[in-house]
Design a protein around this motif. Sequence first.
Motif, PDB file in Angstrom:
ATOM      1  N   HIS A 151     -10.831  -6.364  -4.590  1.00 46.98           N
ATOM      2  CA  HIS A 151      -9.566  -7.045  -4.298  1.00 46.98           C
ATOM      3  C   HIS A 151      -9.655  -8.544  -4.533  1.00 46.98           C
ATOM      4  N   ILE A 204      -4.331  -2.258  -7.924  1.00 46.98           N
ATOM      5  CA  ILE A 204      -4.336  -1.344  -9.079  1.00 46.98           C
ATOM      6  C   ILE A 204      -4.525  -2.113 -10.383  1.00 46.98           C
ATOM      7  N   ASN A 219      -1.471  -6.758  -5.390  1.00 47.58           N
ATOM      8  CA  ASN A 219      -1.063  -6.332  -4.045  1.00 47.58           C
ATOM      9  C   ASN A 219      -1.385  -4.868  -3.781  1.00 47.58           C
ATOM     10  N   GLU A 220      -1.174  -4.062  -4.803  1.00 48.49           N
ATOM     11  CA  GLU A 220      -1.461  -2.625  -4.661  1.00 48.49           C
ATOM     12  C   GLU A 220      -2.928  -2.308  -4.919  1.00 48.49           C
ATOM     13  N   HIS A 249      -2.094  -5.248 -10.753  1.00 51.87           N
ATOM     14  CA  HIS A 249      -1.192  -5.279  -9.601  1.00 51.87           C
ATOM     15  C   HIS A 249      -2.051  -5.579  -8.392  1.00 51.87           C
TER      16      HIS A 249
END
Length: 366
Positions: free
Chosen positions: A189, A34, A31-32, A29
């Motif tokens: 990220h 994770i 965007n989060e 994920h």
Amino acid sequence: EKGGYDHFMLKEIYEQPNVIKDTYRGRLHSNEGIIQMAGVEDHLEKFLHADRIIIVACGTSWHAGLVAEYVFEEFTRIPVEVEYASEFRYRNPIISSKDVVIAISQSGETADTMAAIKLAKEHGAFVFGVCNVVGSSISRESHAGAYTHAGPEIGVASTKAFTTQITVLTMIALRLAKAKGTLSNSDFHMYLQELEIIPEKVKEALETAVTTKKIATTFKDAHNCLYLGRGYNFPVALEGALKLKEISYIHAEGYPAAEMKHGPIALIDEQMPVIVIAPKQGHYDKIVSNIQEIKSRSGRIIAVVTKGDTQVRELADYVIEVPETSDALSPLITTIPLQLLSYYIAVFRGCNVDQPRNLAKSVTVE
Ligand code: M6R
């Protein structure tokens, strides 16, 4: 059943953008920020307290293990060893309950890998399986695991299993890096985002089929072939060579490019095709000088380069351009044209691509 493709292998090569996505779907994920894989979360402490990670596998899965070694050590700073399952099981290895063993197997039925797992368990190690076939023997024998979602792989030459194995292993490394704080937040990220767009780049890399097909017509009658790469792309060189051997019966060897001067360079003459994996990220300048060494001995150079490359283009006889990505993820891209090259060479030589001689899809004998 081949979905309009001439062979399963070609179909499976083209499935890679989708199956890589299937493999990270629900787990990554970006965007989060994770990464979530049940098998890893449930045993996070085991991984975090591991003295080292031992990867056991055979063939192409072993090559995915080698890529993972580079990725794990870079991202997590956990020492990693990669072993041929067949050697590991017979050499009285030093192994303890502080070791995490990762077994990689597409079929989940490879006898040597299975035996290596049993041995590791006897010594109290925690065994994590990375398999493609759900419910396979290795997946059942492991303490935990994460499946690759490549779907059935029919062609004996492994293609989509390899890239999905790398996808799973990279996600595990990222998850552990986050827990350990061994990657900066911005790098973490960046890798998540980059992994998410890899399927698009693989799609683009598949467009090299046009070029690789042309190159294949030129080199289909070669008797030997060398594959060179450095860093993350050294295992890709090994995998490229294995793929060519298996389905075209051309003798091929993969080497770390810097090892050339320690022997193999003696093989170079105008008859010798040398496939060099030379993306812009990584040890670019070093590989450029390796290419120069081959050129000055009249070797015929086929280079896999990053789009827009100019330096290698000047030296190489043929270039295959692939999209740029970060060094650690580049095997997912650079391996694509090598799969296509072996495929077309085998087809032009009239070989049985999906069922090469002497080989079985899963090796359930010792
Ligand atoms: O099913 P596995 O991943 O355990 O199989 C391991 C090797 O037998 C396999 O990768 C073999 O090397 C392939 N034919 C390579 O294309």
